[in-house]
Scaffold this motif. Sequence first.
Motif, PDB file in Angstrom:
ATOM      1  N   ILE A  20      26.945 -20.868  12.017  1.00 25.44           N
ATOM      2  CA  ILE A  20      27.884 -20.704  10.905  1.00 25.44           C
ATOM      3  C   ILE A  20      27.083 -20.218   9.703  1.00 25.44           C
ATOM      4  O   ILE A  20      26.135 -20.886   9.279  1.00 25.44           O
ATOM      5  CB  ILE A  20      28.601 -22.026  10.575  1.00 25.44           C
ATOM      6  CG1 ILE A  20      29.354 -22.540  11.809  1.00 25.44           C
ATOM      7  CG2 ILE A  20      29.558 -21.851   9.404  1.00 25.44           C
ATOM      8  CD1 ILE A  20      29.946 -23.928  11.629  1.00 25.44           C
ATOM      9  N   SER A  21      27.452 -19.076   9.168  1.00 28.47           N
ATOM     10  CA  SER A  21      26.681 -18.469   8.091  1.00 28.47           C
ATOM     11  C   SER A  21      26.883 -19.225   6.780  1.00 28.47           C
ATOM     12  O   SER A  21      27.903 -19.885   6.565  1.00 28.47           O
ATOM     13  CB  SER A  21      27.096 -17.009   7.897  1.00 28.47           C
ATOM     14  OG  SER A  21      28.420 -16.941   7.384  1.00 28.47           O
ATOM     15  N   ILE A  22      25.892 -19.114   5.899  1.00 29.20           N
ATOM     16  CA  ILE A  22      26.000 -19.677   4.559  1.00 29.20           C
ATOM     17  C   ILE A  22      26.553 -18.596   3.635  1.00 29.20           C
ATOM     18  O   ILE A  22      25.912 -17.549   3.456  1.00 29.20           O
ATOM     19  CB  ILE A  22      24.634 -20.160   4.039  1.00 29.20           C
ATOM     20  CG1 ILE A  22      24.085 -21.258   4.948  1.00 29.20           C
ATOM     21  CG2 ILE A  22      24.735 -20.656   2.615  1.00 29.20           C
ATOM     22  CD1 ILE A  22      22.728 -21.777   4.521  1.00 29.20           C
ATOM     23  N   PRO A  23      27.725 -18.791   3.042  1.00 29.39           N
ATOM     24  CA  PRO A  23      28.282 -17.782   2.134  1.00 29.39           C
ATOM     25  C   PRO A  23      27.386 -17.600   0.915  1.00 29.39           C
ATOM     26  O   PRO A  23      26.735 -18.557   0.468  1.00 29.39           O
ATOM     27  CB  PRO A  23      29.645 -18.370   1.735  1.00 29.39           C
ATOM     28  CG  PRO A  23      29.946 -19.417   2.758  1.00 29.39           C
ATOM     29  CD  PRO A  23      28.618 -19.952   3.190  1.00 29.39           C
ATOM     30  N   PRO A  24      27.317 -16.395   0.368  1.00 33.56           N
ATOM     31  CA  PRO A  24      26.477 -16.161  -0.815  1.00 33.56           C
ATOM     32  C   PRO A  24      26.793 -17.095  -1.974  1.00 33.56           C
ATOM     33  O   PRO A  24      25.888 -17.512  -2.698  1.00 33.56           O
ATOM     34  CB  PRO A  24      26.787 -14.701  -1.170  1.00 33.56           C
ATOM     35  CG  PRO A  24      27.201 -14.075   0.124  1.00 33.56           C
ATOM     36  CD  PRO A  24      27.930 -15.158   0.856  1.00 33.56           C
TER      37      PRO A  24
ATOM     38  N   MET B 213      23.818 -22.222   9.636  1.00 31.56           N
ATOM     39  CA  MET B 213      23.693 -23.496  10.338  1.00 31.56           C
ATOM     40  C   MET B 213      23.738 -23.213  11.833  1.00 31.56           C
ATOM     41  O   MET B 213      24.715 -22.654  12.343  1.00 31.56           O
ATOM     42  CB  MET B 213      24.833 -24.437   9.945  1.00 31.56           C
ATOM     43  CG  MET B 213      24.925 -25.695  10.790  1.00 31.56           C
ATOM     44  SD  MET B 213      26.457 -26.607  10.497  1.00 31.56           S
ATOM     45  CE  MET B 213      26.517 -27.591  12.013  1.00 31.56           C
ATOM     46  N   ILE B 214      22.675 -23.584  12.512  1.00 29.92           N
ATOM     47  CA  ILE B 214      22.581 -23.331  13.949  1.00 29.92           C
ATOM     48  C   ILE B 214      22.684 -24.649  14.700  1.00 29.92           C
ATOM     49  O   ILE B 214      21.999 -25.625  14.360  1.00 29.92           O
ATOM     50  CB  ILE B 214      21.248 -22.648  14.300  1.00 29.92           C
ATOM     51  CG1 ILE B 214      21.108 -21.326  13.531  1.00 29.92           C
ATOM     52  CG2 ILE B 214      21.138 -22.400  15.792  1.00 29.92           C
ATOM     53  CD1 ILE B 214      19.768 -20.649  13.731  1.00 29.92           C
ATOM     54  N   PHE B 215      23.543 -24.700  15.695  1.00 36.46           N
ATOM     55  CA  PHE B 215      23.588 -25.869  16.559  1.00 36.46           C
ATOM     56  C   PHE B 215      22.323 -25.870  17.411  1.00 36.46           C
ATOM     57  O   PHE B 215      22.074 -24.910  18.148  1.00 36.46           O
ATOM     58  CB  PHE B 215      24.830 -25.849  17.433  1.00 36.46           C
ATOM     59  CG  PHE B 215      26.092 -26.201  16.703  1.00 36.46           C
ATOM     60  CD1 PHE B 215      26.563 -27.504  16.701  1.00 36.46           C
ATOM     61  CD2 PHE B 215      26.799 -25.240  15.993  1.00 36.46           C
ATOM     62  CE1 PHE B 215      27.718 -27.843  16.024  1.00 36.46           C
ATOM     63  CE2 PHE B 215      27.950 -25.566  15.311  1.00 36.46           C
ATOM     64  CZ  PHE B 215      28.413 -26.865  15.324  1.00 36.46           C
ATOM     65  N   PRO B 216      21.508 -26.921  17.335  1.00 36.39           N
ATOM     66  CA  PRO B 216      20.206 -26.908  18.022  1.00 36.39           C
ATOM     67  C   PRO B 216      20.306 -26.898  19.539  1.00 36.39           C
ATOM     68  O   PRO B 216      19.377 -26.459  20.217  1.00 36.39           O
ATOM     69  CB  PRO B 216      19.531 -28.185  17.510  1.00 36.39           C
ATOM     70  CG  PRO B 216      20.654 -29.078  17.089  1.00 36.39           C
ATOM     71  CD  PRO B 216      21.728 -28.161  16.583  1.00 36.39           C
TER      72      PRO B 216
ATOM     73  N   LEU C   6      28.594 -28.765   5.682  1.00 32.74           N
ATOM     74  CA  LEU C   6      29.972 -28.879   6.155  1.00 32.74           C
ATOM     75  C   LEU C   6      30.843 -29.628   5.156  1.00 32.74           C
ATOM     76  O   LEU C   6      32.020 -29.294   4.972  1.00 32.74           O
ATOM     77  CB  LEU C   6      29.992 -29.574   7.518  1.00 32.74           C
ATOM     78  CG  LEU C   6      29.334 -28.792   8.665  1.00 32.74           C
ATOM     79  CD1 LEU C   6      29.301 -29.630   9.930  1.00 32.74           C
ATOM     80  CD2 LEU C   6      30.079 -27.484   8.913  1.00 32.74           C
ATOM     81  N   ARG C   7      30.285 -30.628   4.496  1.00 30.13           N
ATOM     82  CA  ARG C   7      31.029 -31.300   3.441  1.00 30.13           C
ATOM     83  C   ARG C   7      31.400 -30.320   2.340  1.00 30.13           C
ATOM     84  O   ARG C   7      32.522 -30.327   1.822  1.00 30.13           O
ATOM     85  CB  ARG C   7      30.186 -32.438   2.842  1.00 30.13           C
ATOM     86  CG  ARG C   7      30.063 -33.674   3.700  1.00 30.13           C
ATOM     87  CD  ARG C   7      29.059 -34.634   3.084  1.00 30.13           C
ATOM     88  NE  ARG C   7      29.060 -35.929   3.737  1.00 30.13           N
ATOM     89  CZ  ARG C   7      28.177 -36.883   3.481  1.00 30.13           C
ATOM     90  NH1 ARG C   7      27.205 -36.667   2.584  1.00 30.13           N
ATOM     91  NH2 ARG C   7      28.228 -38.050   4.105  1.00 30.13           N
TER      92      ARG C   7
ATOM     93  N   PHE D  78      31.336 -16.886  11.835  1.00 29.05           N
ATOM     94  CA  PHE D  78      30.964 -17.630  13.038  1.00 29.05           C
ATOM     95  C   PHE D  78      30.422 -16.662  14.074  1.00 29.05           C
ATOM     96  O   PHE D  78      31.023 -15.613  14.342  1.00 29.05           O
ATOM     97  CB  PHE D  78      32.187 -18.373  13.585  1.00 29.05           C
ATOM     98  CG  PHE D  78      31.932 -19.104  14.872  1.00 29.05           C
ATOM     99  CD1 PHE D  78      30.957 -20.089  14.957  1.00 29.05           C
ATOM    100  CD2 PHE D  78      32.685 -18.823  16.012  1.00 29.05           C
ATOM    101  CE1 PHE D  78      30.718 -20.763  16.144  1.00 29.05           C
ATOM    102  CE2 PHE D  78      32.459 -19.499  17.198  1.00 29.05           C
ATOM    103  CZ  PHE D  78      31.473 -20.467  17.266  1.00 29.05           C
ATOM    104  N   ASN D  79      29.262 -17.000  14.661  1.00 31.75           N
ATOM    105  CA  ASN D  79      28.625 -16.148  15.666  1.00 31.75           C
ATOM    106  C   ASN D  79      28.248 -16.963  16.890  1.00 31.75           C
ATOM    107  O   ASN D  79      27.833 -18.126  16.780  1.00 31.75           O
ATOM    108  CB  ASN D  79      27.364 -15.492  15.100  1.00 31.75           C
ATOM    109  CG  ASN D  79      27.680 -14.336  14.166  1.00 31.75           C
ATOM    110  OD1 ASN D  79      27.904 -13.215  14.608  1.00 31.75           O
ATOM    111  ND2 ASN D  79      27.715 -14.606  12.868  1.00 31.75           N
ATOM    112  N   GLY D  80      28.379 -16.345  18.057  1.00 28.42           N
ATOM    113  CA  GLY D  80      27.949 -17.018  19.274  1.00 28.42           C
ATOM    114  C   GLY D  80      28.170 -16.166  20.510  1.00 28.42           C
ATOM    115  O   GLY D  80      29.147 -15.415  20.602  1.00 28.42           O
TER     116      GLY D  80
END
Length: 207
Positions: free
Chosen positions: A2-6, A26-29, A89-90, A113-115
Motif C-alpha cells: 500500500i503506497s504512502i500518499p504524498p 507498506m509491505i506485508f512481510p 493505517l490509523r 494497492f499493488n500485488g
Amino acid sequence: SISIPPVIKGLQSDLLSPLIESGERMIFPFTPSVIFSHSASYSSMQPVHTNYPFYNYQNSAVDAITVSGDFFIETNDDAEYWVAAVTFLRTLTKMFYGDNGPNTGNPPPIVKFNGYGEYVFKNVPCVVTSFNVDLPQDVDYIKTNLSGATSIGADRAGSPDGTPGTWVPAQSLMAVTLQPIYSRSHVEQFSLSDFVSGNLISTRGFI
C-alpha cells in the motif's frame, strides 16, 4: 503493498520512517491472503401470467478488497515496522480535521494497492475503509526502542514489565479492507476492448 500518499509523507512523521525506507509503501512481510470480488446487478421484470422473469442489466461494481497477513516480530527493526504500519493505517482512516493548513477539511487520502504483477493489482486507487489488528494473549511481546515516555507514569500502564516503552506482539494478524475508487473522468475513458487486452489493468489501475 500500500503506497504512502504524498500528503501523508509530507507530514514528516518519524514513526513512518520504516515505511518511507521500504520504498514509500507498506509491505506485508509475508504473503497475505487477498479476497476480492466483482459484481453485476440485474433487476427483474415479472409480467403477469409468466413462468420466468426477465432480467435487465443495471450496473457493475468492484467490491472491496480484503488483505490479511501475518506479522512476525524477531528484531527491533521488525517491531518498529509493525508500529509504523499500524500508525499508517490509523492515519488513512482519518480526515484532515482541525488545523491542517490548506488540507483542512480534506477526506482521507487515496492510496495505490499493488500485488502479484502487471495484470492482477497494479496501482489500483483505493481508500482504506477499515482495518483490524489482533493483540494475542498467548504470544510474547517485544519491547522496541520507540518511547515517548515522560516523567508521568501513564506510559507504564499496560506494559508487561511496568517500564515505559512500546511493546508489540511477536506474532499478529493485520487485516485491511480497501475499496477501489475511480474518478469520473477516468471512468469516462473506460474501454472494454482496452480492458480485456490488459491495457487498463496495467496502466490505469482498473480491475
